[in-house]
Design a protein around this motif. Structure first.
Motif, mmCIF file in Angstrom:
data_model
loop_
_atom_site.group_PDB
_atom_site.id
_atom_site.type_symbol
_atom_site.label_atom_id
_atom_site.label_comp_id
_atom_site.label_asym_id
_atom_site.label_seq_id
_atom_site.Cartn_x
_atom_site.Cartn_y
_atom_site.Cartn_z
ATOM 1 N N THR A 69 0.812 -1.224 0.000
ATOM 2 C CA THR A 69 0.000 0.000 0.000
ATOM 3 C C THR A 69 0.843 1.270 0.000
ATOM 4 O OG1 THR A 69 -0.218 -0.300 2.400
ATOM 5 C CG2 THR A 69 -2.072 -0.999 1.030
ATOM 6 N N MET A 92 -0.188 4.971 1.262
ATOM 7 C CA MET A 92 -1.628 5.066 1.466
ATOM 8 C C MET A 92 -2.037 4.554 2.849
ATOM 9 S SD MET A 92 -3.126 6.435 -1.138
ATOM 10 C CE MET A 92 -2.647 6.975 -2.782
ATOM 11 N N ASN A 93 -3.149 5.107 3.351
ATOM 12 C CA ASN A 93 -3.699 4.728 4.653
ATOM 13 C C ASN A 93 -5.198 4.482 4.538
ATOM 14 O OD1 ASN A 93 -1.607 5.517 7.100
ATOM 15 N ND2 ASN A 93 -1.251 6.702 5.249
ATOM 16 N N GLN A 109 -3.062 -4.005 2.723
ATOM 17 C CA GLN A 109 -4.392 -4.484 2.351
ATOM 18 C C GLN A 109 -4.449 -6.005 2.404
ATOM 19 O OE1 GLN A 109 -5.683 -3.108 -1.469
ATOM 20 N NE2 GLN A 109 -7.791 -3.718 -1.136
ATOM 21 N N TYR A 158 -7.259 -4.244 6.928
ATOM 22 C CA TYR A 158 -5.907 -3.697 6.826
ATOM 23 C C TYR A 158 -5.181 -3.983 8.139
ATOM 24 C CZ TYR A 158 -7.994 -0.953 3.013
ATOM 25 O OH TYR A 158 -8.646 -0.554 1.877
ATOM 26 N N ASP A 195 -4.303 1.101 10.670
ATOM 27 C CA ASP A 195 -5.216 2.152 10.254
ATOM 28 C C ASP A 195 -4.467 3.405 9.830
ATOM 29 O OD1 ASP A 195 -7.933 3.103 9.918
ATOM 30 O OD2 ASP A 195 -7.518 4.425 11.620
ATOM 31 N N TRP A 246 -11.680 3.203 0.146
ATOM 32 C CA TRP A 246 -10.977 4.490 0.157
ATOM 33 C C TRP A 246 -9.664 4.349 0.927
ATOM 34 C CZ3 TRP A 246 -12.399 8.343 -2.850
ATOM 35 C CH2 TRP A 246 -13.751 8.573 -3.154
ATOM 36 N N GLN A 247 -8.656 5.102 0.491
ATOM 37 C CA GLN A 247 -7.410 5.234 1.242
ATOM 38 C C GLN A 247 -6.963 6.691 1.196
ATOM 39 O OE1 GLN A 247 -5.257 1.966 -0.939
ATOM 40 N NE2 GLN A 247 -4.617 1.392 1.123
ATOM 41 N N TRP A 248 -6.408 7.152 2.309
ATOM 42 C CA TRP A 248 -5.893 8.515 2.386
ATOM 43 C C TRP A 248 -4.481 8.575 1.817
ATOM 44 C CZ3 TRP A 248 -9.271 12.194 3.838
ATOM 45 C CH2 TRP A 248 -10.376 11.812 4.611
ATOM 46 N N GLN A 276 -8.920 6.398 -4.326
ATOM 47 C CA GLN A 276 -9.276 5.030 -4.671
ATOM 48 C C GLN A 276 -8.434 4.587 -5.857
ATOM 49 O OE1 GLN A 276 -13.394 4.141 -5.373
ATOM 50 N NE2 GLN A 276 -14.036 4.640 -3.288
#
Length: 727
Positions: free
Chosen positions: A100, A103-104, A108, A123, A126, A390-392, A429
């Motif tokens: 990942t 990304m957060n 995954q 995940y 977090d 979604w991932q930040w 995404q």
């Protein structure tokens, strides 16, 4: 519906982006006039399903699924990015872990009962908050963060090992795949793999160049065993290790670094060696091109399978889930069968080892289910929770976004940033291929001077469409960066060189819709906007998407809001995020069962025909004397599980013996393996026919009319090898 024509240079597009949302017509004008494309963009209306898909659940028909619903599957396993896969089986359930990076949430995890239909399990972490750069404070970790996880199960506990570059090896453990996960940290190891051996020892192999150290971990996995014997695998292998013990022998599989490379397998009777190395897969592209497919030439080598794990089923089959680059869409995974040959696990089928079918029979796992998409991306932001897909981008400031301040919308409060690339709280995404259309509704009433909010494609270069508020007013803009962004940027370093955006002449309404339509066959994306959610207008010519090593990912659609004044600003409300997949299944997945077809070579336009004198199958020029309908038409007979027989007008069947192909009279008989061909689809309307006798493909010699054979080992990425047909 009213349509608004927009004229753009013809070279801006290669193919239609969508039959439903974007219609394009290319007009070759009179001499002296430029070629134009008339582009009309309107509301997306889902059409009825084709008859061939009528029995498939609606979600599976509207979204990509590897499961074809007829006992077969087709790659990619997910038509979106999933990097550096590692796989295990626990009982009758399979678990998959993937990279990942920045990304957060991080690491995954997926789960499946049949290896074809997967769902998100969760995940491991977090928030990957391991320092200021992980929060986009004074730097960034683009292309870094979580790399190449190794997933294992031992004595009732799940373990995930993954390296974070510049920080160290993260060890996660949990009694449940759904967490919660405990974490400890060790000194870093690149692209590692861990083996829990029968005698209680725990081995770890790592590195990207020979010799590859094989070390021991303490039983509690909180330290290395300092006085363990010095071991290594000295032969040249690669990176992305996967270490196993199978039937008393040790195996390590890894990929030579690079996209157009192969995967190796090493075997030893003892962890101390000596090791013997074989090539596990060689030059298998599954028809995926290096260039965007619209620009591929006959010499295109393709992007080959490399770096993946393997797993067995309770029935004794072995399979690999392995990675493959897919251009600007990113790196995806394929499911491919393994055949054991002289004690080595080789990808492929008997008669065609080190190659892999793009379509094949689903694994025998003892579990059956209807096709189900692994990822459905839509989110109306109701219910107080984000869609888990979604991932930040980097670690968000959780105090600056909300689903409850105004229930039913995602509210992003702006934080200070110089540009989109350095902005916190961008929500991302992975876009599905081969085409996807992302649309979101934006309410700008809470924005203040200095704020910019909108819809972006995160990459390098990146691009966005959005609303910009200044002291002088509000404008609608589209911006694309020059692509000089950096990973691990120095504090204060400029990341977005000045470049003028495209500015709409129309003042944006307070409530508007933003859209980006991505075509991964052309690597082109069209950004557009609408005042009513129905008629969309582009702001500038298409943006060219790329895969690059700065973010080390494919493009990521992102919702964003930042303020350039050096202080926090207002808020923007996002709602009704939708993702349409115009070619989620469609005609390229249909087998023309019961129809009479003509098969045309993609290499030279020749057609397959019956040689009535010799009762063989040949290819002839489409305008040759032997190319009449009596000789070139074949009825497609359904044999089940995606397999067909081809019956000529004279009643004879196409039949294989070795590599030779003849026309056989089956009066009173049913087709055998010699007359059976697996219908293999390469997307975009290209078809291959795999003989069940040697697992090779029906093939012509390009530009050389004559006998057809079953000799091709796989597809030519540009569909010019003589084994790729259209019907």
């Amino acid at each position: 519906m009213t349509r608004r024509p927009i004229r753009l240079p013809c070279s801006a597009f290669e193919t239609d982006l969508s039959q439903r949302s974007i219609g394009m017509r290319c007009f070759r004008c009179y001499p002296g006039f430029a070629s134009l494309v008339v582009l009309t963009i309107g509301v997306i209306a889902a059409p009825p399903l084709p008859p061939a898909l009528a029995g498939i659940p609606t979600d599976a028909a509207r979204h990509w699924t590897a499961d074809n619903g007829n006992g077969t599957y087709s790659n990619p396993l997910f038509y979106e990015e999933f990097e550096d896969p590692d796989i295990i089986r626990v009982g009758d359930t399979y678990y998959l872990a993937g990279t990942t990076m920045h990304m957060n949430p991080a690491v995954q995890l997926m789960q499946s009962k049949d290896l074809c239909n997967w769902e998100l399990a969760g995940y491991c972490m977090d928030r990957l908050d391991l320092g200021p750069a992980f929060r986009l404070e004074g730097g960034n970790i683009y292309g870094q963060g979580i790399w190449a996880p190794c997933i294992r199960y031992h004595n009732g506990t799940f373990y995930v090992f993954t390296n974070v570059n510049g920080v160290g090896l993260q060890v996660f453990r949990s009694k449940s795949i759904h967490g919660p996960w405990e974490r400890n940290q060790l000194p870093g190891r690149h692209d590692l793999s861990v083996l829990f051996d029968d005698d209680g020892k725990v081995y770890i192999i790592s590195g990207n160049r020979a010799p590859y150290p094989i070390e021991e971990l303490a039983p509690d996995l909180r330290s290395f065993v300092a006085d363990a014997p010095r071991r290594s695998l000295p032969e040249r292998m690669g990176e992305g290790h996967h270490l196993y013990k199978i039937n008393g022998k040790y195996y390590d599989i890894s990929a030579i670094p690079g996209a157009t490379t192969d995967q190796m397998v090493a075997r030893a009777d003892s962890i101390d060696g000596p090791w013997t190395v074989e090539r596990m897969v060689q030059g298998e592209s599954l028809g995926v091109t290096i260039a965007a497919p619209a620009h591929a030439t006959a010499s295109d080598r393709g992007l080959t399978l490399h770096q993946g794990g393997m797993v067995d089923t309770p029935s004794g089959q072995w399979w690999s889930v392995i990675m493959q680059d897919h251009g600007s869409a990113g790196r995806m995974v394929a499911l491919v069968p393994i055949t054991w040959d002289n004690g080595f696990p080789l990808i492929g089928l008997p008669g065609n080892l080190r190659k892999a079918p793009n379509t094949w029979i689903k694994p025998d796992t003892g579990h059956t289910q209807d096709p189900k998409p692994a990822f459905v991306h839509n989110d109306n932001f109701d219910g107080g929770k984000l869609n888990p897909h979604w991932q930040w981008n980097h670690v968000p400031d959780d105090a600056k976004w909300s689903l409850t301040e105004k229930p039913g919308v995602l509210r992003l409060h702006s934080l200070p940033a110089n540009d989109f690339y350095s902005a916190r709280n961008s929500l991302c995404q992975r876009p599905p291929g081969p085409e996807s259309i992302m649309t979101v509704e934006l309410d700008t009433s809470g924005m203040v001077a200095g704020d910019t909010a909108g819809l972006a494609l995160l990459s390098s270069p990146y691009a966005w469409i959005g609303v910009v508020k200044t002291g002088e007013g509000t404008t609608l803009q589209m911006y694309s960066s020059p692509g000089r962004e950096r990973g691990f940027a120095r504090p204060g370093a400029a990341t977005e060189p000045a470049s003028p955006p495209a500015v709409s002449q129309t003042a944006p309404p307070q409530r508007l819709w933003l859209r980006v339509a991505c075509n991964f066959d052309t690597d082109q994306a069209v950004f557009s906007w609408s005042a009513d959610g129905r008629d969309f207008t582009p702001l500038r010519p298409p943006f060219t998407m790329t895969f690059q090593l700065t973010t080390f990912q494919g493009v990521r659609p992102a919702l964003f809001h930042y303020n350039t004044s050096g202080r926090p600003g207002g808020y923007a409300d996002f709602d009704n995020y939708t993702v349409e997949e115009p070619r989620a299944r469609g005609i390229e997945r249909e087998i023309p069962v019961g129809k009479t077809i003509t098969l045309t070579s993609g290499a030279d336009g020749s057609v397959l025909a019956v040689d009535s004198r010799n009762m063989t199958l040949v290819n002839v020029a489409a305008d040759a004397p032997g190319a009449d309908a009596q000789n070139t038409q074949f009825q497609v007979i359904d044999l089940g599980k995606g397999r067909v027989a081809l019956k000529a007008a004279n009643g004879r069947f196409v039949s294989a013996a070795g590599e030779a192909v003849s026309m056989k009279d089956l009066t009173g008989e049913t087709p055998s393996d010699a007359e059976s061909f697996q219908w293999v689809n390469l997307m975009r309307g290209d078809t291959m026919l795999m003989s069940l006798t040697n697992h090779r493909y029906l093939a012509t010699k390009p530009n050389d009319p004559g006998p057809v054979s079953v000799s091709a080992t796989g597809p030519n990425p540009a569909r010019k090898g003589g084994a790729e047909f259209k019907w």
